[in-house]
Design an enzyme around this catalytic site. Structure first.
Site, PDB file in Angstrom:
ATOM      1  N   GLU A  50       0.872  -1.182   0.000  1.00 55.67           N
ATOM      2  CA  GLU A  50       0.000   0.000   0.000  1.00 55.67           C
ATOM      3  C   GLU A  50       0.902   1.223   0.000  1.00 55.67           C
ATOM      4  O   GLU A  50       1.714   1.389   0.912  1.00 55.67           O
ATOM      5  CB  GLU A  50      -0.794   0.083   1.306  1.00 55.67           C
ATOM      6  CG  GLU A  50      -2.079  -0.629   1.374  1.00 55.67           C
ATOM      7  CD  GLU A  50      -2.710  -0.407   2.765  1.00 55.67           C
ATOM      8  OE1 GLU A  50      -2.664   0.729   3.302  1.00 55.67           O
ATOM      9  OE2 GLU A  50      -3.238  -1.376   3.305  1.00 55.67           O
ATOM     10  N   ASP A  61      -4.980   8.091  10.552  1.00 56.40           N
ATOM     11  CA  ASP A  61      -3.571   7.807  10.825  1.00 56.40           C
ATOM     12  C   ASP A  61      -3.141   8.283  12.208  1.00 56.40           C
ATOM     13  O   ASP A  61      -3.392   9.427  12.580  1.00 56.40           O
ATOM     14  CB  ASP A  61      -2.682   8.463   9.767  1.00 56.40           C
ATOM     15  CG  ASP A  61      -3.025   7.996   8.368  1.00 56.40           C
ATOM     16  OD1 ASP A  61      -3.279   6.794   8.225  1.00 56.40           O
ATOM     17  OD2 ASP A  61      -3.069   8.817   7.445  1.00 56.40           O
TER      18      ASP A  61
END
Length: 267
Positions: A50, A61
């Site tokens: 990814e 995140d």
């Protein structure tokens, strides 16, 4: 039409194991360094990669990936560098996708973004903040170009909504194993097996679990019930903690090889 990602899960299912999916933001630890990290992933036995599109205001995140994204953005990483990193991964012979928030796709041009994924050998895109209700233009673009749209489901996704989301996915369904942001943890959420079981009632697609895996033992545990194990923060931490890039690359390759053993021990 199948993508390299579709083919990968056919292969790993035939081998009765989970796939190991590694995450790295484009441009981290540097624009050229990212390409070397990708090679270290491949050398360590990662099945798919990814490539993160670094973003200044992330939703999903945690601090480790944010630190890496900040470092990447400071070096001027943009769409061009994301697609270059994607091509490095696909040229190395692994399935690769881009993970990005919606804003960069919209800014770049929806169909143009999907086309650039395809042009660089990419299989698809993970869109953590894109809802199915707002997906009309994206759905049209990915269907026209033939790449995998991958949505994220969480433990909070209701039973009535789950099939609506998974029916829009292809490639795999991304199961966020807990409510919270990314990061390595001492244990993977106990809710992850339940979430995977719920997803399985709605789709035949492979299910990959992300958030929290950092050790061979954790990878083995997740591989026992999921089709893919996604690891990001642990790799980034190995690079951030290293005194220099060469040491970091060695640590990445070693971690990848340990995790690759883990995903093969889970069944």
């Amino acid at each position: 039409m199948t993508t390299a990602l579709d083919d990968l899960f056919v292969k790993t299912r035939a081998e009765n194991r989970a796939a190991l999916i590694a995450y790295i933001p484009a441009g981290f630890p540097s624009i050229e360094g990212c390409k070397r990290v990708i090679q270290a992933f491949v050398d360590g036995g990662v099945d798919a990669i990814e490539i993160g599109f670094p973003y200044s205001d992330p939703v999903m995140d945690g601090p480790t990936i944010q630190a890496a994204a900040d470092q990447s953005l400071a070096q001027g990483t943009g769409a061009k560098e994301v697609f270059e990193a994607l091509k490095v991964a696909t040229d190395a012979g692994v399935a690769a996708v881009v993970m990005t928030y919606w804003n960069p796709i919209e800014k770049y041009g929806v169909e143009k973004f999907a086309q650039s994924i395809s042009d660089n050998g990419g299989s698809g895109v993970i869109t953590p903040d894109l809802t199915i209700e707002e997906s009309a233009s994206w759905k049209e673009a990915v269907e026209k170009i033939g790449i995998n749209p991958i949505y994220v489901v969480a433990p909070s996704t209701t039973d009535s909504r789950l099939p609506q989301v998974t029916s829009r996915c292809s490639g795999f369904v991304y199961a966020a194993s807990l409510m919270g942001v990314t990061g390595t943890r001492t244990s993977v959420s106990s809710g992850a097996p339940d979430l995977v079981a719920r997803i399985r009632t709605t789709t035949k697609l492979p299910i990959a679990v992300g958030l929290g895996v950092s050790t061979r033992e954790q990878a083995k545990g997740v591989a026992g019930y999921a089709d893919g194990v996604i690891v990001g923060s642990a790799f980034i931490k190995a690079i951030l903690d290293a005194p220099d890039e060469a040491t970091g690359l060695t640590a990445v390759k070693e971690l990848a090889s340990q995790l690759a053993l883990g995903v093969r021990e889970g069944r």
